[in-house]
Design an enzyme around this catalytic site. Structure first.
Site, PDB file in Angstrom:
ATOM      1  N   TRP A   1       8.870  -3.144 -10.187  1.00 35.87           N
ATOM      2  CA  TRP A   1       9.562  -2.663  -8.979  1.00 35.87           C
ATOM      3  C   TRP A   1      10.403  -3.761  -8.356  1.00 35.87           C
ATOM      4  CZ3 TRP A   1      10.558   2.060  -9.024  1.00 35.87           C
ATOM      5  CH2 TRP A   1       9.635   2.996  -9.453  1.00 35.87           C
TER       6      TRP A   1
ATOM      7  N   ASP B   1       9.000  -4.370   0.224  1.00 38.35           N
ATOM      8  CA  ASP B   1       8.753  -3.046  -0.337  1.00 38.35           C
ATOM      9  C   ASP B   1       7.235  -2.840  -0.300  1.00 38.35           C
ATOM     10  OD1 ASP B   1       8.305  -0.788  -1.837  1.00 38.35           O
ATOM     11  OD2 ASP B   1       9.377  -1.466  -3.623  1.00 38.35           O
TER      12      ASP B   1
ATOM     13  N   LYS C   1       2.904   7.670  -1.946  1.00 40.11           N
ATOM     14  CA  LYS C   1       1.677   6.972  -2.323  1.00 40.11           C
ATOM     15  C   LYS C   1       0.655   7.067  -1.193  1.00 40.11           C
ATOM     16  CE  LYS C   1       4.457   5.391  -5.638  1.00 40.11           C
ATOM     17  NZ  LYS C   1       5.695   4.625  -5.729  1.00 40.11           N
TER      18      LYS C   1
HETATM   19  C1  LIG Z   1       6.880   4.222  -6.288  1.00 42.52           C
HETATM   20  C2  LIG Z   1       7.522   2.925  -5.932  1.00 42.52           C
HETATM   21  C3  LIG Z   1       8.918   2.785  -5.804  1.00 42.52           C
HETATM   22  C4  LIG Z   1       9.874   3.914  -6.098  1.00 42.52           C
HETATM   23  O1  LIG Z   1       9.715   4.942  -5.232  1.00 42.52           O
HETATM   24  P1  LIG Z   1      10.689   6.210  -5.243  1.00 42.52           P
HETATM   25  O2  LIG Z   1      10.342   6.866  -3.969  1.00 42.52           O
HETATM   26  O3  LIG Z   1      10.352   7.006  -6.455  1.00 42.52           O
HETATM   27  O4  LIG Z   1      12.081   5.714  -5.284  1.00 42.52           O
HETATM   28  C5  LIG Z   1       9.411   1.557  -5.442  1.00 42.52           C
HETATM   29  N1  LIG Z   1       8.604   0.520  -5.200  1.00 42.52           N
HETATM   30  C6  LIG Z   1       7.266   0.612  -5.320  1.00 42.52           C
HETATM   31  C7  LIG Z   1       6.416  -0.587  -5.037  1.00 42.52           C
HETATM   32  C8  LIG Z   1       6.686   1.813  -5.688  1.00 42.52           C
HETATM   33  O5  LIG Z   1       5.353   1.919  -5.805  1.00 42.52           O
END
Ligand SMILES: *Cc1c(COP(=O)(O)O)cnc(C)c1O
Length: 361
Positions: free
Chosen positions: A103, A173, A197
């Site tokens: 990511w 993030d 999540k």
């Molecule tokens: C799931 C995730 C993403 C991507 O998320 P989307 O909503 O599908 O764009 C980005 N960073 C992390 C750490 C994630 O777990």
């Protein structure tokens, strides 16, 4: 009888059953109004009140200081990968990024389209089995911001500390570990997290931004991606994902009932101790992540004998344990144990893993 599986999906992930039941009960007739939240105007007083309450509950949970805006946006965390540089980095500027896995890598590649990216620290030397300590970072003096990924959902590595970057805005993030334990929001310039999540359904991303960082966007920043436009319009410049917002609000109320983030921390600590503890106690399973970087939310593990992978997944599914297959780039298994996956689910999983080891070890 309704069947509810033990769902270890990495995302979209399990939601609290209590919340889903409330949604079900309110679906046709929300609070006696004779319609669903999905069917009401986002400009109406009902939805505006609901939206404000959800924001306030999130603020309460995270103790968000008053000089921060909380935005409910669309496009997922992936769109934030572009939105961050579009709003915080001009052509002639550079930004520091910490590379910890897949990511972080995606965030780096997207930011590099807009300006110079300096990979100031990387877990590569550890095969991404650990996060690089801050003493290993080489931060630029004049970075527009420093970006890192607090939990790598696929690799299963997590920071259990917050970087110190002085006056440079710290951007994180937090998609897969937000709300899993208390965090000091005042240390950050921007926190963003895709909802699917630990917050609610997909279609929503929450961004928490310090007010002095608004209005620094590039001239070519699309209106819809401009944080200031979103902030000035209470995240309703256009039609927001109303149902996801409503459901996230119910999750926030549920979290408050669990004792807030202190309460979640207690349970999440027990869950990860139980699972890692068992994995470490046997030669049959293995987790390669360094002790201090192990994720509390996403636990990748392998069966030492890979030939048993298929059988393990088949038996798991038969026994109501779903989505344990590891990410396609990593292989093996992964158990995502977000807030809505209770201690009893992890206890049941460990009992199943023990039984499988007894039969096949
Ligand atoms: C799931 C995730 C993403 C991507 O998320 P989307 O909503 O599908 O764009 C980005 N960073 C992390 C750490 C994630 O777990």
């Amino acid at each position: 009888m309704t069947k509810r599986a033990f769902n270890f999906c990495a995302g979209p992930a399990a939601l609290p059953e209590e919340v889903l039941k409330q949604v079900q009960a309110e679906l046709l007739d929300w609070q006696g109004k004779g319609l669903s939240v999905m069917e009401m105007s986002h400009r109406g007083s009902d939805f505006i009140a609901l939206a404000a309450e959800a924001e306030q509950d999130l603020r309460d949970l995270l103790h968000v200081p008053n000089n921060y805006k909380v935005l409910f946006l669309q496009g997922g965390a992936s769109q934030q990968f572009a939105q961050i540089p579009l709003n915080l980095m001009r052509d002639d500027q550079k930004a520091d990024y910490i590379e910890t896995g897949i990511w972080a890598r995606k965030a780096i590649e997207e930011a590099a389209r807009y300006g110079a990216v300096n990979v100031a620290g990387s877990g590569k030397v550890y095969n991404f089995f650990a996060v690089p300590g801050q003493n290993e970072w080489k931060l630029s003096k004049d970075a527009a911001y420093v970006h890192y990924t607090s939990n790598e959902t696929i690799g299963g590595v997590e920071f259990d500390w917050i970087p110190e970057v002085g006056d440079v805005p710290l951007v994180v993030d937090m998609s897969s570990d937000i709300l899993s334990r208390p965090v000091d929001v005042s240390k950050f310039g921007v926190i963003y997290a895709g909802a699917q999540k630990n917050i609610g359904p997909s279609g929503l991303v929450v961004t928490i931004i310090r007010e002095d960082l608004l209005g620094k966007e590039r001239s070519d920043c699309p209106t819809m991606l401009n944080y200031k436009v979103a902030a000035d319009n209470d995240s309703m410049y256009n039609t927001p994902p109303t149902f996801s917002w409503y459901l996230a609000g119910l999750v926030f109320k549920w979290l408050k009932k669990q004792g807030g983030l202190e309460g979640m921390k207690k349970v999440n600590q027990q869950k990860q101790e139980l699972l890692y503890g068992y994995i470490d106690s046997t030669e049959f399973y293995n987790n390669p992540i360094s002790q201090t970087s192990r994720s509390w939310m996403n636990v990748p593990f392998r069966l030492i004998d890979e030939r048993l992978d298929k059988l393990f997944l088949e038996k798991a599914e038969k026994n109501n344990f779903l989505n344990l297959k590891g990410h396609r780039s990593v292989g093996g298994m992964r158990a995502s144990i977000y807030n809505a996956v209770g201690l009893e689910a992890v206890q049941a999983l460990v009992a199943f893993m023990k039984e499988f080891e007894r039969e096949h070890g």
